[in-house]
Design a protein around this motif. Structure first.
Motif, PDB file in Angstrom:
ATOM      1  N   LEU A  88       0.789  -1.106   0.188  1.00 34.69           N
ATOM      2  CA  LEU A  88      -0.001  -0.057  -0.081  1.00 34.69           C
ATOM      3  C   LEU A  88       0.881   1.066   0.060  1.00 34.69           C
ATOM      4  N   LEU A  89       1.910   1.255   0.616  1.00 34.34           N
ATOM      5  CA  LEU A  89       3.086   2.369   0.488  1.00 34.34           C
ATOM      6  C   LEU A  89       3.104   2.728  -0.853  1.00 34.34           C
ATOM      7  N   ARG A  90       3.550   1.607  -1.553  1.00 33.03           N
ATOM      8  CA  ARG A  90       3.591   1.760  -3.034  1.00 33.03           C
ATOM      9  C   ARG A  90       2.679   2.336  -3.925  1.00 33.03           C
ATOM     10  N   GLU A  91       1.694   1.479  -3.598  1.00 31.58           N
ATOM     11  CA  GLU A  91       0.684   1.645  -4.651  1.00 31.58           C
ATOM     12  C   GLU A  91      -0.729   2.548  -4.349  1.00 31.58           C
ATOM     13  N   SER A  92      -0.651   2.852  -3.031  1.00 29.27           N
ATOM     14  CA  SER A  92      -2.074   3.653  -2.533  1.00 29.27           C
ATOM     15  C   SER A  92      -1.506   4.726  -1.571  1.00 29.27           C
ATOM     16  N   PRO A  93      -0.311   5.710  -2.008  1.00 27.07           N
ATOM     17  CA  PRO A  93      -0.043   6.537  -1.220  1.00 27.07           C
ATOM     18  C   PRO A  93      -1.037   7.397  -0.480  1.00 27.07           C
ATOM     19  N   ALA A  94      -0.815   7.928   0.687  1.00 33.21           N
ATOM     20  CA  ALA A  94      -1.704   8.773   1.534  1.00 33.21           C
ATOM     21  C   ALA A  94      -2.003  10.052   0.803  1.00 33.21           C
ATOM     22  N   PRO A  95      -3.517  10.462   0.657  1.00 30.10           N
ATOM     23  CA  PRO A  95      -3.932  11.667  -0.118  1.00 30.10           C
ATOM     24  C   PRO A  95      -3.135  13.006   0.127  1.00 30.10           C
ATOM     25  N   ASP A  96      -2.767  12.961   1.494  1.00 27.61           N
ATOM     26  CA  ASP A  96      -2.061  14.292   2.194  1.00 27.61           C
ATOM     27  C   ASP A  96      -0.404  14.343   2.082  1.00 27.61           C
ATOM     28  N   THR A  97      -0.041  13.350   1.479  1.00 25.27           N
ATOM     29  CA  THR A  97       1.355  13.091   1.333  1.00 25.27           C
ATOM     30  C   THR A  97       1.857  13.616  -0.078  1.00 25.27           C
ATOM     31  N   SER A  98       3.073  14.054  -0.142  1.00 25.43           N
ATOM     32  CA  SER A  98       3.660  14.399  -1.589  1.00 25.43           C
ATOM     33  C   SER A  98       4.412  13.119  -2.188  1.00 25.43           C
ATOM     34  N   ALA A  99       4.189  13.087  -3.424  1.00 27.37           N
ATOM     35  CA  ALA A  99       4.968  12.044  -4.133  1.00 27.37           C
ATOM     36  C   ALA A  99       6.479  12.245  -4.044  1.00 27.37           C
ATOM     37  N   ILE A 100       7.496  11.306  -3.860  1.00 27.95           N
ATOM     38  CA  ILE A 100       8.997  11.447  -4.033  1.00 27.95           C
ATOM     39  C   ILE A 100       9.281  10.446  -4.798  1.00 27.95           C
ATOM     40  N   TYR A 101      10.414  10.703  -5.358  1.00 31.35           N
ATOM     41  CA  TYR A 101      11.148   9.900  -6.537  1.00 31.35           C
ATOM     42  C   TYR A 101      12.599   9.482  -6.250  1.00 31.35           C
ATOM     43  N   ILE A 102      12.892   8.197  -6.674  1.00 33.04           N
ATOM     44  CA  ILE A 102      14.184   7.848  -6.203  1.00 33.04           C
ATOM     45  C   ILE A 102      14.663   7.030  -7.508  1.00 33.04           C
ATOM     46  N   THR A 103      15.971   7.126  -7.898  1.00 35.16           N
ATOM     47  CA  THR A 103      16.615   6.426  -8.991  1.00 35.16           C
ATOM     48  C   THR A 103      16.656   4.812  -8.611  1.00 35.16           C
ATOM     49  N   GLU A 104      16.718   4.056  -9.804  1.00 36.14           N
ATOM     50  CA  GLU A 104      16.820   2.654  -9.396  1.00 36.14           C
ATOM     51  C   GLU A 104      18.232   2.507  -8.655  1.00 36.14           C
ATOM     52  N   ILE A 105      19.470   3.275  -9.185  1.00 35.92           N
ATOM     53  CA  ILE A 105      20.647   3.043  -8.676  1.00 35.92           C
ATOM     54  C   ILE A 105      20.674   3.324  -7.330  1.00 35.92           C
ATOM     55  N   ASP A 106      20.156   4.713  -7.100  1.00 32.46           N
ATOM     56  CA  ASP A 106      20.155   5.127  -5.553  1.00 32.46           C
ATOM     57  C   ASP A 106      19.485   4.155  -4.609  1.00 32.46           C
ATOM     58  N   LYS A 107      18.137   3.756  -5.023  1.00 35.38           N
ATOM     59  CA  LYS A 107      17.701   2.658  -4.159  1.00 35.38           C
ATOM     60  C   LYS A 107      18.234   1.346  -4.052  1.00 35.38           C
ATOM     61  N   ALA A 108      19.097   1.074  -5.009  1.00 35.72           N
ATOM     62  CA  ALA A 108      19.649  -0.363  -4.638  1.00 35.72           C
ATOM     63  C   ALA A 108      20.894  -0.161  -3.736  1.00 35.72           C
ATOM     64  N   ARG A 109      21.552   0.967  -3.899  1.00 32.76           N
ATOM     65  CA  ARG A 109      22.713   1.362  -3.057  1.00 32.76           C
ATOM     66  C   ARG A 109      22.285   1.555  -1.729  1.00 32.76           C
ATOM     67  N   LEU A 110      21.075   2.441  -1.548  1.00 36.15           N
ATOM     68  CA  LEU A 110      20.576   2.877  -0.098  1.00 36.15           C
ATOM     69  C   LEU A 110      20.053   1.530   0.579  1.00 36.15           C
ATOM     70  N   LYS A 111      19.535   0.641  -0.074  1.00 38.67           N
ATOM     71  CA  LYS A 111      18.853  -0.422   0.591  1.00 38.67           C
ATOM     72  C   LYS A 111      19.673  -1.600   1.045  1.00 38.67           C
ATOM     73  N   SER A 112      21.064  -1.562   0.420  1.00 40.23           N
ATOM     74  CA  SER A 112      22.160  -2.240   0.678  1.00 40.23           C
ATOM     75  C   SER A 112      22.821  -1.564   1.948  1.00 40.23           C
ATOM     76  N   LEU A 113      22.990  -0.418   1.827  1.00 39.31           N
ATOM     77  CA  LEU A 113      23.602   0.159   3.015  1.00 39.31           C
ATOM     78  C   LEU A 113      22.800   0.084   4.385  1.00 39.31           C
ATOM     79  N   ILE A 114      21.532   0.175   4.384  1.00 42.94           N
ATOM     80  CA  ILE A 114      20.885   0.305   5.423  1.00 42.94           C
ATOM     81  C   ILE A 114      20.427  -1.213   6.127  1.00 42.94           C
TER      82      ILE A 114
END
Length: 303
Positions: free
Chosen positions: A167-193
């Motif tokens: 639901l986080l990905r498919e049905s964002p809350a109506p009162d929150t702004s969309a944000i964007y992340i590149t495939e490369i940034d996401k892969a590296r950040l997920k690996s780090l955390i």
């Protein structure tokens, strides 16, 4: 900036305890709170017995307790999360009646889910609600909870971790702004955390999970990506910062780690976006004024 906003803070002060007692003396507030008398007696005993200004450790016995604050840093309610094996139960109260009907309950539910699933690593989050408590039932159902069981005295609603992430990905809350992340940034950040032990890393994980993933060659040039430089308005101060990976951070040079409060906050937003974000002890108001440099727009990245 008038979107519903709630932050959940783990520190419980003596002043918070007195506020809680005031709320628990209101019959409209406690009508559907099954253990309100027990909680009220507990708080009264704590205040009478302990003279410490910070009472967090006492409120966290048997679960985790959070004060709910609005964007003006005023306490408006509380959330309690109790881990029971792989599952977690949430108790939510908006204690200030003047704030009823402002969708603050839904915002508090979202913050509670973030903690339960990404910090406490629950498999399932449960809310037990009196069937006459129409306001709470509506808020939890609108947040994606499903009815699991019901009796004349109690409805049990549940959210599974897999459903939460979807639901986080498919049905964002109506009162929150969309944000964007590149495939490369996401892969590296997920690996780090995966190897990060910081208690606040769940905030960054939440932002990564909810972000719209884009090809780095197609990301809009006004989006704050990793290694971007941006001009921000933080409350009344204008600051120029670079968003960097932890090993490159240098606060004195304006290089903010993505693990930092403001670093996590600005990831994925674009020019003109404005939002509230909780940093230690207060809520700040952030606006992305201008993206001065973005590696993807400059072609300075590697697939």
């Amino acid at each position: 900036m008038n979107k519903p906003f709630i932050s959940l803070c783990p520190e419980i002060t003596r002043a918070n305890a007195l506020t809680l007692m005031d709320w628990l003396e209101d019959e409209d507030v406690t009508r559907y709170l099954s253990d309100s008398r027990h909680v009220s007696r507990f708080i009264e005993q704590v205040i009478g017995r302990v003279q410490l200004p910070i009472l967090t450790h006492l409120f966290n016995q048997g679960g985790r307790f959070f004060m709910a604050y609005d964007r003006h840093d005023e306490p408006v309610g509380f959330v309690r999360l109790v881990k029971k094996g792989p599952d977690c139960e949430m108790v939510l109260v908006i204690g200030d009646r003047e704030n009823w009907g402002r969708k603050l309950g839904a915002s508090a539910i979202r913050e509670g889910m973030k903690l339960a699933f990404l910090d406490m690593r629950a498999d399932k989050l449960i809310a037990k609600i009196h069937p006459d408590n129409a306001r709470s039932l509506k808020a939890f159902l609108r947040s994606g909870f499903l009815l699991e069981s019901e009796t004349p005295a109690m409805h049990s609603l549940a959210m599974a971790s897999e459903r939460y992430l979807r639901l986080l990905r498919e049905s964002p809350a109506p009162d929150t702004s969309a944000i964007y992340i590149t495939e490369i940034d996401k892969a590296r950040l997920k690996s780090l955390i995966q190897f990060e032990q910081s208690s606040d890393i769940f905030q960054l994980e939440h932002e990564i999970e909810r972000a719209v993933v884009v090809d780095p060659r197609q990301v809009a040039e006004d989006v704050v990506t990793m290694n971007s430089k941006a001009l921000l308005q933080v409350d009344d101060e204008e600051v120029e910062v670079s968003l960097v990976y932890p090993e490159d951070a240098d606060d004195r040079a304006g290089k903010l780690s993505v693990y930092s409060d403001i670093g996590t906050a600005i990831l994925g937003y674009k020019e003109g976006d404005a939002f509230n974000w909780r940093i230690p002890h207060r809520t700040c108001h952030i606006r992305i004024g201008k993206v001065l440099y973005q590696p993807e727009a400059a072609g300075d990245f590697h697939l």
